[in-house]
Scaffold this motif. Structure first.
Motif, PDB file in Angstrom:
ATOM      1  N   CYS A  77      -3.936  47.743 -16.700  1.00  0.00           N
ATOM      2  CA  CYS A  77      -5.112  46.814 -16.430  1.00  0.00           C
ATOM      3  C   CYS A  77      -5.387  46.288 -15.360  1.00  0.00           C
ATOM      4  CB  CYS A  77      -5.315  45.884 -17.745  1.00  0.00           C
ATOM      5  SG  CYS A  77      -5.392  46.423 -19.271  1.00  0.00           S
ATOM      6  N   VAL A 112      -9.288  49.733 -24.923  1.00  0.00           N
ATOM      7  CA  VAL A 112      -7.876  49.020 -25.030  1.00  0.00           C
ATOM      8  C   VAL A 112      -6.962  49.370 -26.211  1.00  0.00           C
ATOM      9  CG1 VAL A 112      -6.838  46.869 -25.191  1.00  0.00           C
ATOM     10  CG2 VAL A 112      -8.748  47.179 -23.470  1.00  0.00           C
ATOM     11  N   GLY A 230      -8.275  44.201 -21.511  1.00  0.00           N
ATOM     12  CA  GLY A 230      -7.167  44.377 -21.785  1.00  0.00           C
ATOM     13  C   GLY A 230      -6.007  43.557 -21.452  1.00  0.00           C
ATOM     14  N   SER A 234      -3.681  41.512 -23.958  1.00  0.00           N
ATOM     15  CA  SER A 234      -2.265  41.953 -24.043  1.00  0.00           C
ATOM     16  C   SER A 234      -1.202  40.830 -23.568  1.00  0.00           C
ATOM     17  CB  SER A 234      -1.949  43.141 -22.924  1.00  0.00           C
ATOM     18  OG  SER A 234      -2.547  42.853 -21.425  1.00  0.00           O
TER      19      SER A 234
END
Length: 338
Positions: A77, A112, A230, A234
């Motif tokens: 990302c 994602v 993302g 994440s």
């Protein structure tokens, strides 16, 4: 007069002759590749081939330093975030126009989820098999969703290519599913295949959502949103669900950099291709990723490639050839102008 004699009626070589130009064809006889042709070629060369390296490189990073899947997604990302500079230079809003901002964010979220499932699956099942299940499910789901929601029709050759590519994927992954081990190992393997299937489903939904977006700098906006969504998703998940690992060898860093660059190229090319050709055909052409992943699995990762894998890869390549040949057409420039 001497000049009237036929022998003296010769061209004057002292004067430069005008350059000879080939006769131009009428506008109705000129042709250029159709939009579907350009979309499928971009999906094949820019989407499928680079993406075939992503799975094996991700597995190499995991084997080298046990890099968790969410950390790999986080690194990928980061390569999307510099696109914000291009949007700023163009004077476009980073999140897109307000009326389509929700759909753009939904597209980013679906992508994602698709990538996260793919990176998780490739850590417990062979890279080629994970790519096979993901691409197969995305093709079938894209065909069904396009028929149900967009009422788009496919020709007989297209259906032949779709069925052939799906058959090739079944040939590749079928023997592995039939010999799952009992116990924890078999459970993790089955979970990896489920994640790969869910990744393909999310990919097909994301492509369908992207086709509904139509505004300037759409491609740049969705690429930036993928990195932003993302990153936001994440980072918390990495510290809650997994343990961050700092790679300490050049191989891991090289794999992470290659994954980020190749995945960004594939993302942009697939997003462009799906606006030119049917999403099911784009997903079918992306099956070339499976063939590349199988080759790297055998020659780089030194993992076993069964005869069924080779047979299925041949069927997939033949199906891609059918779809590409069916859609290799040209549009008359005169008709396009009209």
């Amino acid at each position: 007069m001497a000049g009237s004699h036929p022998y003296f009626n010769l061209p004057d070589f002292t004067q430069p002759s005008p350059p000879s130009t080939p006769p131009s064809l009428p506008s109705h006889q000129r042709c250029r590749p159709s939009d579907a042709t350009k979309g499928l070629l971009v999906a094949l060369l820019g989407g499928g081939l680079p993406a075939g390296f992503v799975g094996p490189f991700s597995r190499m990073a995991y084997q080298s330093s046990h890099l968790p899947s969410l950390e790999l997604l986080l690194c990928r990302c980061l390569f999307h975030l510099p696109i914000a500079l291009l949007l700023k230079l163009r004077g476009d809003p980073l999140l897109g126009p307000p009326d389509v901002r929700g759909r753009a964010c939904l597209h980013a979220l679906l992508n994602v989820l698709s990538i996260g499932c793919a990176y998780s699956a490739v850590q417990v099942v062979p890279a080629g098999n994970a790519a096979t299940v993901r691409k197969g499910s995305s093709t079938v789901c894209s065909a069904l969703l396009a028929l149900c929601l967009e009422s788009q029709r496919l020709s007989g050759y297209d259906w032949c290519g779709l069925l052939g590519s799906t058959l090739g994927l079944i040939i590749i992954v079928g023997p592995g599913l039939g010999t799952l081990q009992e116990g924890t190992t078999g459970l993790y393997t089955a979970l990896g295949y489920v994640l790969a299937f869910l990744g393909g489903l999310a990919l097909s939904l994301g492509l369908l959502v992207y086709r509904s977006l139509d505004f300037p700098s759409c491609l740049l906006t969705v690429a930036f949103l993928f990195g932003l969504v993302g990153l936001v998703g994440s980072v918390p998940g990495l510290f809650v669900l997994q343990t961050p690992v700092l790679p300490n060898d050049p191989l891991s860093w090289s794999c992470v950099g290659a994954v980020g660059i190749l995945a960004l190229v594939s993302f942009v090319c697939v997003s462009y291709a799906v606006t030119k050709a049917h999403p099911a055909l784009v997903c079918a052409v992306l099956h070339s990723e499976v063939v590349v992943a199988l080759m790297l699995q055998y020659y780089v990762l030194y993992e076993t490639v069964a005869p069924s894998d080779i047979m299925g890869a041949g069927v997939v390549l033949g199906s891609i050839a059918i779809i590409t040949a069916q859609n290799l057409s040209c549009e008359r420039e005169g008709q396009v102008e009209e």
